[in-house]
Design a protein around this motif. Structure first.
Motif, PDB file in Angstrom:
ATOM      1  N   ILE A   1     -10.726 -14.682 -19.804  1.00  0.00           N
ATOM      2  CA  ILE A   1     -11.317 -15.956 -19.408  1.00  0.00           C
ATOM      3  C   ILE A   1     -12.634 -16.067 -20.148  1.00  0.00           C
ATOM      4  CG2 ILE A   1     -12.234 -17.354 -17.522  1.00  0.00           C
ATOM      5  CD1 ILE A   1     -10.349 -16.002 -15.637  1.00  0.00           C
ATOM      6  N   SER A   2     -12.785 -17.107 -20.941  1.00  0.00           N
ATOM      7  CA  SER A   2     -13.988 -17.262 -21.742  1.00  0.00           C
ATOM      8  C   SER A   2     -14.634 -18.624 -21.496  1.00  0.00           C
ATOM      9  CB  SER A   2     -13.664 -17.101 -23.235  1.00  0.00           C
ATOM     10  OG  SER A   2     -12.671 -18.037 -23.631  1.00  0.00           O
ATOM     11  N   LEU A   3     -15.950 -18.666 -21.626  1.00  0.00           N
ATOM     12  CA  LEU A   3     -16.705 -19.902 -21.448  1.00  0.00           C
ATOM     13  C   LEU A   3     -16.737 -20.653 -22.777  1.00  0.00           C
ATOM     14  CD1 LEU A   3     -18.484 -21.501 -19.425  1.00  0.00           C
ATOM     15  CD2 LEU A   3     -20.451 -20.246 -20.331  1.00  0.00           C
TER      16      LEU A   3
ATOM     17  N   PHE B   1     -13.893 -23.199 -18.673  1.00  0.00           N
ATOM     18  CA  PHE B   1     -13.434 -21.812 -18.653  1.00  0.00           C
ATOM     19  C   PHE B   1     -12.002 -21.768 -19.160  1.00  0.00           C
ATOM     20  CE2 PHE B   1     -16.900 -22.009 -15.699  1.00  0.00           C
ATOM     21  CZ  PHE B   1     -17.569 -20.803 -15.859  1.00  0.00           C
ATOM     22  N   ARG B   2     -11.811 -21.104 -20.299  1.00  0.00           N
ATOM     23  CA  ARG B   2     -10.497 -21.046 -20.933  1.00  0.00           C
ATOM     24  C   ARG B   2      -9.775 -19.770 -20.522  1.00  0.00           C
ATOM     25  NH1 ARG B   2     -11.628 -21.665 -26.296  1.00  0.00           N
ATOM     26  NH2 ARG B   2     -11.311 -23.923 -26.117  1.00  0.00           N
ATOM     27  N   ILE B   3      -8.576 -19.940 -19.952  1.00  0.00           N
ATOM     28  CA  ILE B   3      -7.765 -18.818 -19.480  1.00  0.00           C
ATOM     29  C   ILE B   3      -6.618 -18.605 -20.454  1.00  0.00           C
ATOM     30  CG2 ILE B   3      -6.188 -18.043 -17.665  1.00  0.00           C
ATOM     31  CD1 ILE B   3      -9.006 -20.412 -16.844  1.00  0.00           C
ATOM     32  N   THR B   4      -6.399 -17.357 -20.865  1.00  0.00           N
ATOM     33  CA  THR B   4      -5.236 -17.006 -21.684  1.00  0.00           C
ATOM     34  C   THR B   4      -4.424 -15.945 -20.944  1.00  0.00           C
ATOM     35  OG1 THR B   4      -6.456 -15.290 -22.890  1.00  0.00           O
ATOM     36  CG2 THR B   4      -6.427 -17.504 -23.841  1.00  0.00           C
TER      37      THR B   4
ATOM     38  N   ASP C   1      -0.183 -27.639 -11.985  1.00  0.00           N
ATOM     39  CA  ASP C   1       1.229 -27.945 -12.200  1.00  0.00           C
ATOM     40  C   ASP C   1       1.785 -26.927 -13.196  1.00  0.00           C
ATOM     41  OD1 ASP C   1       1.188 -30.177 -10.533  1.00  0.00           O
ATOM     42  OD2 ASP C   1       0.528 -31.498 -12.155  1.00  0.00           O
ATOM     43  N   PRO C   2       3.062 -26.552 -13.064  1.00  0.00           N
ATOM     44  CA  PRO C   2       3.644 -25.615 -14.031  1.00  0.00           C
ATOM     45  C   PRO C   2       3.512 -26.140 -15.457  1.00  0.00           C
ATOM     46  CG  PRO C   2       5.077 -25.853 -12.136  1.00  0.00           C
ATOM     47  CD  PRO C   2       4.011 -26.906 -11.996  1.00  0.00           C
ATOM     48  N   MET C   3       3.081 -25.260 -16.369  1.00  0.00           N
ATOM     49  CA  MET C   3       2.879 -25.612 -17.774  1.00  0.00           C
ATOM     50  C   MET C   3       3.935 -24.926 -18.632  1.00  0.00           C
ATOM     51  SD  MET C   3      -1.222 -24.940 -17.785  1.00  0.00           S
ATOM     52  CE  MET C   3      -1.057 -23.518 -16.708  1.00  0.00           C
ATOM     53  N   LYS C   4       4.436 -25.613 -19.631  1.00  0.00           N
ATOM     54  CA  LYS C   4       5.391 -24.999 -20.536  1.00  0.00           C
ATOM     55  C   LYS C   4       4.748 -23.795 -21.213  1.00  0.00           C
ATOM     56  CE  LYS C   4       8.908 -25.838 -21.118  1.00  0.00           C
ATOM     57  NZ  LYS C   4      10.066 -25.295 -20.336  1.00  0.00           N
ATOM     58  N   VAL C   5       5.584 -22.805 -21.476  1.00  0.00           N
ATOM     59  CA  VAL C   5       5.070 -21.522 -21.927  1.00  0.00           C
ATOM     60  C   VAL C   5       4.401 -21.597 -23.295  1.00  0.00           C
ATOM     61  CG1 VAL C   5       7.176 -20.750 -23.081  1.00  0.00           C
ATOM     62  CG2 VAL C   5       5.668 -19.070 -21.966  1.00  0.00           C
ATOM     63  N   ASP C   6       4.745 -22.606 -24.113  1.00  0.00           N
ATOM     64  CA  ASP C   6       4.099 -22.703 -25.416  1.00  0.00           C
ATOM     65  C   ASP C   6       2.654 -23.178 -25.321  1.00  0.00           C
ATOM     66  OD1 ASP C   6       4.660 -25.280 -24.673  1.00  0.00           O
ATOM     67  OD2 ASP C   6       5.883 -25.772 -26.436  1.00  0.00           O
ATOM     68  N   GLN C   7       2.226 -23.585 -24.123  1.00  0.00           N
ATOM     69  CA  GLN C   7       0.807 -23.836 -23.890  1.00  0.00           C
ATOM     70  C   GLN C   7       0.195 -22.494 -23.518  1.00  0.00           C
ATOM     71  OE1 GLN C   7      -0.138 -26.984 -21.129  1.00  0.00           O
ATOM     72  NE2 GLN C   7      -2.220 -26.204 -20.786  1.00  0.00           N
ATOM     73  N   THR C   8      -0.447 -21.844 -24.479  1.00  0.00           N
ATOM     74  CA  THR C   8      -0.849 -20.445 -24.302  1.00  0.00           C
ATOM     75  C   THR C   8      -2.201 -20.271 -23.623  1.00  0.00           C
ATOM     76  OG1 THR C   8      -1.775 -20.465 -26.534  1.00  0.00           O
ATOM     77  CG2 THR C   8       0.500 -19.675 -26.279  1.00  0.00           C
ATOM     78  N   ASN C   9      -2.872 -21.376 -23.306  1.00  0.00           N
ATOM     79  CA  ASN C   9      -4.129 -21.259 -22.576  1.00  0.00           C
ATOM     80  C   ASN C   9      -4.368 -22.531 -21.771  1.00  0.00           C
ATOM     81  OD1 ASN C   9      -6.091 -23.170 -24.128  1.00  0.00           O
ATOM     82  ND2 ASN C   9      -5.173 -21.923 -25.752  1.00  0.00           N
ATOM     83  N   TYR C  10      -5.315 -22.441 -20.876  1.00  0.00           N
ATOM     84  CA  TYR C  10      -5.630 -23.574 -20.001  1.00  0.00           C
ATOM     85  C   TYR C  10      -7.123 -23.538 -19.723  1.00  0.00           C
ATOM     86  CZ  TYR C  10      -5.518 -26.666 -15.903  1.00  0.00           C
ATOM     87  OH  TYR C  10      -5.734 -27.695 -15.019  1.00  0.00           O
ATOM     88  N   GLU C  11      -7.732 -24.730 -19.589  1.00  0.00           N
ATOM     89  CA  GLU C  11      -9.166 -24.782 -19.317  1.00  0.00           C
ATOM     90  C   GLU C  11      -9.457 -25.366 -17.947  1.00  0.00           C
ATOM     91  OE1 GLU C  11     -11.586 -26.599 -22.299  1.00  0.00           O
ATOM     92  OE2 GLU C  11     -10.771 -25.372 -23.930  1.00  0.00           O
ATOM     93  N   PHE C  12     -10.222 -24.618 -17.154  1.00  0.00           N
ATOM     94  CA  PHE C  12     -10.771 -25.162 -15.922  1.00  0.00           C
ATOM     95  C   PHE C  12     -12.031 -25.935 -16.294  1.00  0.00           C
ATOM     96  CE2 PHE C  12      -8.917 -21.238 -13.742  1.00  0.00           C
ATOM     97  CZ  PHE C  12      -7.778 -21.922 -13.338  1.00  0.00           C
ATOM     98  N   VAL C  13     -12.105 -27.192 -15.882  1.00  0.00           N
ATOM     99  CA  VAL C  13     -13.269 -28.021 -16.198  1.00  0.00           C
ATOM    100  C   VAL C  13     -14.459 -27.518 -15.386  1.00  0.00           C
ATOM    101  CG1 VAL C  13     -14.228 -30.354 -16.203  1.00  0.00           C
ATOM    102  CG2 VAL C  13     -11.794 -29.983 -16.711  1.00  0.00           C
TER     103      VAL C  13
ATOM    104  N   PRO D   1      -5.276 -10.214  -9.883  1.00  0.00           N
ATOM    105  CA  PRO D   1      -6.328 -11.230  -9.888  1.00  0.00           C
ATOM    106  C   PRO D   1      -7.354 -10.970 -10.976  1.00  0.00           C
ATOM    107  CG  PRO D   1      -6.615  -9.717  -8.056  1.00  0.00           C
ATOM    108  CD  PRO D   1      -5.285  -9.391  -8.654  1.00  0.00           C
ATOM    109  N   TYR D   2      -7.830 -12.042 -11.577  1.00  0.00           N
ATOM    110  CA  TYR D   2      -8.858 -11.951 -12.610  1.00  0.00           C
ATOM    111  C   TYR D   2     -10.074 -12.716 -12.102  1.00  0.00           C
ATOM    112  CZ  TYR D   2     -10.498 -11.397 -17.461  1.00  0.00           C
ATOM    113  OH  TYR D   2     -11.183 -11.024 -18.582  1.00  0.00           O
ATOM    114  N   GLU D   3     -11.228 -12.089 -12.162  1.00  0.00           N
ATOM    115  CA  GLU D   3     -12.425 -12.690 -11.583  1.00  0.00           C
ATOM    116  C   GLU D   3     -13.359 -13.228 -12.675  1.00  0.00           C
ATOM    117  OE1 GLU D   3     -16.123 -11.312  -8.607  1.00  0.00           O
ATOM    118  OE2 GLU D   3     -14.187 -10.272  -8.568  1.00  0.00           O
TER     119      GLU D   3
END
Length: 202
Positions: free
Chosen positions: A105-107, A113-116, A149-161, A191-193
């Motif tokens: 998880i990176s800022l 916050f970008r999660i991979t 919501d479930p994301m397709k697996v080819d979306q390899t990361n997600y960002e929490f605003v 869990p990842y903190e």
């Protein structure tokens, strides 16, 4: 096609069988796991292939040389050489994907916050493309969880605003995956903190 899966057990003479609940799932790669719940939990030590995993169930694992969607396994549960019961396990209906891991998880520069993550399946395969990823997060210690919501697996990361999160707080995030072959989710990842800044609006 049918593949025989024989669950051998050695049971003491004092064991009295009334009913068993056998549930088997596979990771669609190489492992099948079967859970068994006997009526009497005192019978757990009497099984030589089932491991007592918690108060009311035990499990055993089998290595399989690959799975095929249309395949059906015939599982025979034996007691002293006698078949207690037979269960047919369809590969497609019993797929439970492997537990994923959150890598980092990176800022970001804009304060998100970008999660991979890693699903532990080979990219580019038909099964890999059938997977979707769901993230669940909450403030540490809170009972209020939020799921994406479930994301397709080819979306390899997600960002929490960042501005949607509480400032100066510790968050925990989990990931799990599901295949469109059925609706069985994997277990949640460890869990990842991560922690938010004191002033998220800056």
């Amino acid at each position: 096609t049918f593949t025989n899966l024989v669950l051998y057990t050695i049971v003491a003479l004092s064991f009295v069988q009334t009913s068993l609940d056998l549930n088997c799932v596979n990771d669609y790669e190489k492992e099948m796991t079967c859970h068994m719940t006997p009526d009497n939990t005192n019978d757990f030590p009497q099984y030589n292939m089932f491991e007592h995993i918690y108060s009311s169930a035990c499990e055993c694992k089998f290595q399989v040389n690959g799975f095929v969607v249309g395949e059906t396994f015939k599982a025979n549960l034996l007691r002293k050489g006698n078949v207690l019961f037979t269960k047919y396990i369809k590969t497609r209906e019993s797929i439970k994907p492997k537990r994923p891991i959150i890598i980092s998880i990176s800022l970001t520069e804009n304060g998100n916050f970008r999660i991979t993550w890693d699903t532990k399946y080979t990219h580019g395969t038909v099964f890999y493309e059938s997977l979707s990823v769901e993230l669940t997060y909450s403030v540490k210690g809170s009972t209020h969880n939020v799921s994406t919501d479930p994301m397709k697996v080819d979306q390899t990361n997600y960002e929490f605003v960042g501005r949607n999160l509480q400032p100066n707080s510790n968050y925990i995030v989990w990931a799990r995956v599901v295949t469109n072959y059925n609706d069985i989710y994997s277990d949640y990842s460890e869990p990842y903190e991560f922690s938010t800044c004191k002033f998220l609006n800056i």
